[in-house]
Design an enzyme around this catalytic site. Structure first.
Site, mmCIF file in Angstrom:
data_model
loop_
_atom_site.group_PDB
_atom_site.id
_atom_site.type_symbol
_atom_site.label_atom_id
_atom_site.label_comp_id
_atom_site.label_asym_id
_atom_site.label_seq_id
_atom_site.Cartn_x
_atom_site.Cartn_y
_atom_site.Cartn_z
ATOM 1 N N LYS B 157 2.641 27.839 -27.071
ATOM 2 C CA LYS B 157 2.955 26.538 -26.474
ATOM 3 C C LYS B 157 2.334 25.397 -27.255
ATOM 4 O O LYS B 157 1.247 25.549 -27.820
ATOM 5 C CB LYS B 157 2.384 26.468 -25.046
ATOM 6 C CG LYS B 157 3.169 27.211 -24.000
ATOM 7 C CD LYS B 157 2.606 26.864 -22.611
ATOM 8 C CE LYS B 157 3.564 27.284 -21.519
ATOM 9 N NZ LYS B 157 3.061 26.909 -20.188
ATOM 10 N N GLY B 164 8.191 22.657 -21.234
ATOM 11 C CA GLY B 164 8.567 23.885 -21.924
ATOM 12 C C GLY B 164 9.200 23.712 -23.287
ATOM 13 O O GLY B 164 9.539 24.680 -23.948
ATOM 14 N N LYS B 200 -0.923 33.748 -21.704
ATOM 15 C CA LYS B 200 -0.373 35.016 -21.249
ATOM 16 C C LYS B 200 0.920 34.736 -20.480
ATOM 17 O O LYS B 200 0.981 33.849 -19.642
ATOM 18 C CB LYS B 200 -1.372 35.727 -20.335
ATOM 19 C CG LYS B 200 -0.839 37.035 -19.803
ATOM 20 C CD LYS B 200 -1.908 38.039 -19.462
ATOM 21 C CE LYS B 200 -1.240 39.315 -18.935
ATOM 22 N NZ LYS B 200 -0.320 39.904 -19.959
ATOM 23 N N LYS B 236 16.926 26.955 -11.136
ATOM 24 C CA LYS B 236 16.756 27.537 -9.816
ATOM 25 C C LYS B 236 18.094 27.463 -9.091
ATOM 26 O O LYS B 236 18.742 26.422 -9.107
ATOM 27 C CB LYS B 236 15.718 26.743 -9.016
ATOM 28 C CG LYS B 236 14.322 26.790 -9.627
ATOM 29 C CD LYS B 236 13.350 25.920 -8.834
ATOM 30 C CE LYS B 236 11.977 25.910 -9.491
ATOM 31 N NZ LYS B 236 11.027 25.006 -8.803
ATOM 32 N N ARG B 291 5.763 13.899 -7.795
ATOM 33 C CA ARG B 291 7.012 13.278 -7.347
ATOM 34 C C ARG B 291 7.657 14.184 -6.297
ATOM 35 O O ARG B 291 7.214 15.306 -6.107
ATOM 36 C CB ARG B 291 7.967 13.127 -8.526
ATOM 37 C CG ARG B 291 8.200 14.464 -9.245
ATOM 38 C CD ARG B 291 9.291 14.351 -10.293
ATOM 39 N NE ARG B 291 9.451 15.579 -11.027
ATOM 40 C CZ ARG B 291 10.240 16.590 -10.661
ATOM 41 N NH1 ARG B 291 10.904 16.530 -9.523
ATOM 42 N NH2 ARG B 291 10.363 17.671 -11.403
#
Lengths: 165, 493, 493, 165
Positions: B157, B164, B200, B236, B291
């Site tokens: 990262k 992301g 991880k 999602k 938010r």
């Protein structure tokens, strides 16, 4: 009488029509030789995309795409194939290797070059629309015969993107 | 209380905010760009202004100017767009316009996600095991050792990143070197800083978010947790509250941690404290979203509070006015995100003209949407067109109600992910309440059915085909233009 | 539990029952007459049967025959039609088909309203003061004395009647004689029995109903009261729960009386114990309605129970499975009855083709309707087309949400009482929660507005007029038949 | 330029139109001599019964009946009168004493006879529709010149019921 061979998912049926006019409210159809009574309450309704029938007392509401490739119902969506035995014309042929824009948008990335060999499912380019980057993949294996677009280019629906031979 | 609020957003969330404002007696000003001129949020607002700016809903100058011209007291950013731009919040504060959300200093802090995690870690909260920032990809041996210590799979990262971007998942040691090199190159391009670190990868995981309300006197309450682990791609699609994978002990522990973390960062207004949960019941703090989220409505169904109303009240400086013991979380709620995507075209966006829609009704069903009959779903915005929520007294009655509501829903004219959602709700891991981020429903469009149903569908398809191909066309325009005819229900046979 | 239920009703209530059946995994059989063949309840059921009988939904033979042929285990009568026909219930019982409602003996008892009131009175419950049955109109002096004792105004009622047929309101002594004569003549015609009695007219009054659930082991609970005092003509238009006119002491007293009355009559299944309340806080038992009512949904919103589900469970012989202390009545609920009536034609029924509808969404809004885009509201049935309900944490937030939801609602193609309902919700006695059966909202269609709004409306009307009169017509049919055109959002200017 | 006099409730306005074509998306109208900018996002939409406009930044959604007698909005329903100064024809005249069926239905009761004097608002007959008994009242005082229906008779929309002179 009109005869159709209809395949829905795994089921294959021979259906005979035409005993009454197509838009009658009460119809009899023949399925594999058996007569079935069908009522069509909204035979004249405006929503051509959704139709509903009462088949032997069971209400069946369906929605079929223009190409007659899918049938959507409250029990799920199923692949559909209709073979019209009284028509010469077959359903429109797809899969000729021409890759067209499935939606309007902007080409943000082209991953292949003319002359390159591709396998089926290989990413060809990225088309941005509705804030999503949408990967366009090769519909079949072959050689890229033509790349018709450049990164940054806006394309219309069904515009030719590239061609695979 | 505010008298006029500018809504710096569009679509279902703008409609949702306008509803609350109207119930509070607050005037609203809607913004629209030209493709959205006929959109529902524009019609519902008290005033509307064309946002004629190249950066649209990200254009700080243009939006601030409209806010000043329209003399609003406050601005609601909705979700996305300017919600997490602390520079914009600071400019609102300077202009004397209340930004409905946390103050700039808090949002600024929350944006530095790695710092937030490190602070939490120092304060003793569990966070995902990670390495220090790695500056040099040449010492690949040291990186490999670090990865070994964390245990594969690991994620590379950016130390500066969020959202992301530039992250890479590494499943096995042999892919580590190239992943680090690529992540560094990307981090440099995106953030101007090539520093990356290893974390991880928690796989499979549960994504748990705890809804927090906090006033400016340091009083805080939570409205329980939500689980958003059922993904399709990275989206999602079905979320629920409470989470079906938590024991009551673990649930209490996560709630407590969420409140303590919010307090640690002196959080204000409305936000979500997010955790990852692994298969063994370990939870790790990941971030605080400063938010409202798209799924805030789930917590509304359990608590029967209007979170946007609370948010506006808190932004106006009012105290919370209730204690944790006043919050009663009752029953179960599930939410589906309905998107304009075509399952027959690999879920590509499917904008267009919505000929007709039929939304589900009845008890404990809620739909948040900007759709109406004859509207256009514009290609310029994201494909989320509706949120469908249901409540039930327990998980199974909630799930059955959701199935029932999905069965009633029809969109004619555009393609949606409705069949995918319906399948997701019926798949065994979801039915059992035993799913994770790795339980994506099959993206295939095919369902199974018994022979009699298939025969009925074949008959229906045959008649539909026959009608569309037949030369006799029903006289649609006539009927439409002249209103109701009793006879039109039945054609001459 | 039942596996298949025949729904002996239509419209919104049939749709509502089918929803619950589907959530319970019970198959449904819908009935339809020819004008209703395209109706929503028919499409939503698992099976449907043409009810080809002269008496339609009142035809006991035809309906029983279908029930037997379709092999249903149970029959739901909905509201109205066969709900209170004890002869039909007895026939169902004989045919081994469970009637979803109280047993025949209870319904038979409840139908004799005067007997029910007299039993209650003997058991010490307050009932509306009344005379004994008057057999002879010649002794008008004795009748006048009796009226004097009760105090004017009085109502002359048939001793056999129900549903108010043949009742006459008498405001002053000089009208008593002719009222008694006419009532007796009518009673003879309608009921074959000329006996009438006098009852004190409670004016103004509050109509209060307490929702009761009772199992066949004598266990009972209530779900609180509803108030349905806001009438237009004799129709309830806006109802609410709880009642705004009760003190907590009086409320508890009425709840207790309702449970005791239900026990007195050994009530089973689902029903409503009804009371009239006068201006001084005296309440009088009037009757027990042995069925679900249109307004049952209000109690569902407060208790978060599905009353139809409970009713089906109770009819199947299951115990209630909860105690009074498990019932939590939270917040406030209001319901509007939307009817197809034309305010511009003195609220005459307005059936027809519904071109398009837009229903309200968002939090705590519920719509029960059989409407869909392009449906026909048949002339053959009653004009109720939709129930619109909202919930709020207190009365005022509930009322504001109702206003907001009404503002969002659109019916194109048919006329409705929507503007009447909207005005009812805004009138001062309703806002104050201080209204009675005498507070009917003005039936006039006119509202008031400020000058700027009127000017805007005049501009809009002028453009609309100009467009409809102008020779250039937008090409509607084309657009409809060919789906979405991006360009169609804007015509060449 | 087209000129209309529009009365909404108590407000009377002189409105000038026609600077652009009627179906333009952006319009300028003159109200009592002042120019007002109006946008009409769905100028071409199908729902002729509902139209919406943005007038000086205020969204205004309206619904007007065929006879231009009423305007419905979320702020209420108001009586409307439009006088078209560039058209010879006035709005259709009503109130000539002919009482027509406002809905289709069945006549269940006739309360007056030919030659009888009636006052305005007096019940004339009962028309049953949608399970409701609907009383039809006299639109003006006068003498019943004609009774065109009998109890039990089914009538269509706008069928002549009786006439008052």
């Amino acid at each position: 009488m009109k005869k159709l061979t209809v395949q829905v998912d795994g089921g294959l049926f021979e259906i005979g029509l035409g005993i009454q006019p197509a838009h009658a409210a009460d119809l009899v159809v023949e399925v594999d030789g058996r007569k079935i009574h069908v009522q069509s309450p909204n035979g004249s309704a405006r929503d051509a995309a959704s139709e509903w029938f009462i088949i032997e007392g069971r209400p069946v509401e369906i929605s079929i795409d223009e190409g007659f490739g899918w049938i959507e119902t409250r029990w799920g969506t199923f692949p559909l194939r209709i073979l019209d035995q009284t028509r010469a014309s077959a359903p429109p042929h797809v899969g000729d290797g021409r890759v067209k824009a499935p939606i309007p948008g902007q080409v943000t990335h082209v991953a292949v070059r003319q002359g390159e060999d591709v396998h089926a499912g290989q990413p060809l380019l990225v088309l941005e629309a509705m804030k999503m980057e949408n990967e366009i993949r090769a519909p079949k294996p072959g050689t890229v015969a033509l790349v018709n677009v450049k990164p940054g280019q806006r394309v219309a629906l069904n515009e030719l993107l590239l061609e695979i031979q | 209380m505010f008298t006029k609020i500018l809504i710096a957003n569009r679509g279902e969330i703008a409609v949702r905010i306008i509803r609350t404002c109207r119930e509070m007696g607050i005037q609203t000003v809607a913004l629209y760009q030209s493709p959205d001129r006929d959109s529902l949020h524009v019609r519902m607002a008290d005033e509307c202004v064309l946002l004629d700016a190249p950066d649209g809903f990200l254009d700080q100058d243009a939006i601030l100017q409209i806010a000043v011209e329209k003399r609003v007291d406050a601005l609601h950013p909705g979700v996305g767009f300017l919600t997490e731009r602390d520079d914009f919040i600071a400019r609102c504060e300077q202009a004397g316009i209340k930004f409905i959300g946390p103050p700039a200093r808090i949002v600024s802090h929350m944006r530095h996600k790695l710092e937030v995690v490190e602070s939490a870690s120092r304060a003793g909260f569990p966070t995902v095991p990670r390495s220090d920032c790695v500056v040099n990809e040449k010492d690949i041996a040291a990186v490999g050792k670090e990865a070994q210590r964390l245990g594969y799979p690991v994620i590379v990262k950016s130390c500066r990143g969020g959202r992301g971007r530039g992250s890479r998942l590494v499943m096995t040691p042999d892919r580590l070197g190239s992943a680090v090199r690529r992540a560094q190159a990307e981090a440099l391009t995106i953030y101007g800083d090539r520093q990356v670190y290893l974390e991880k990868a928690i796989l499979p995981a549960h994504q748990i978010g705890v809804q927090i309300l906090a006033d400016n006197q340091g009083k805080m309450i939570h409205l329980g947790e939500r689980e958003g682990s059922l993904l399709s791609g990275n989206q999602k699609i079905v979320e629920e509250a409470p989470s079906p994978c938590l024991s009551s002990a673990l649930r209490e522990e996560i709630w407590r941690a969420a409140l303590e973390l919010a307090a640690l960062f002196e959080f204000e207004n409305v936000g979500t404290v997010e955790f990852l949960l692994d298969e063994r019941g370990n939870f790790f703090f990941t971030e605080i979203k400063p938010r409202i989220q798209i799924e805030h409505s789930l917590s509304e169904m359990l608590s029967r509070l209007d979170i946007v109303k609370e948010q506006i009240r808190l932004a106006a400086g009012e105290p919370i006015g209730m204690t944790q013991s006043d919050v009663h979380l009752l029953g179960w709620a599930m939410q589906c995100r309905i998107s304009a995507e075509d399952p027959r075209k690999q879920y590509l966006p499917s904008p267009g003209y919505l000929q007709s829609l039929h939304l589900p009704g009845g008890s404990d069903v809620r739909v948040d949407t900007y759709l109406f009959n004859g509207c256009v779903v514009p290609i310029e915005y994201d494909p989320l067109i509706a949120k469908l929520l249901v409540w039930g007294k327990d998980r199974e009655s909630c799930r059955l109600r959701l199935s029932r509501a999905l069965d009633e829903t029809r969109f004619l004219g555009i393609s949606t992910n409705l069949s995918l959602v319906r399948r997701a709700v019926e798949q065994p891991p979801f039915v059992a309440g035993n799913y994770s981020t790795e339980s994506s429903p099959a993206l295939s469009v095919e369902d199974t059915a018994d022979e009699l149903l298939l025969r009925d569908l074949a008959i229906a398809a045959a008649i539909a085909y026959w009608r569309r191909r037949s030369s006799f066309q029903p006289e649609l325009p006539d009927r439409l233009l002249s209103g109701w005819h009793r006879d039109s229900r039945r054609l001459p046979s």
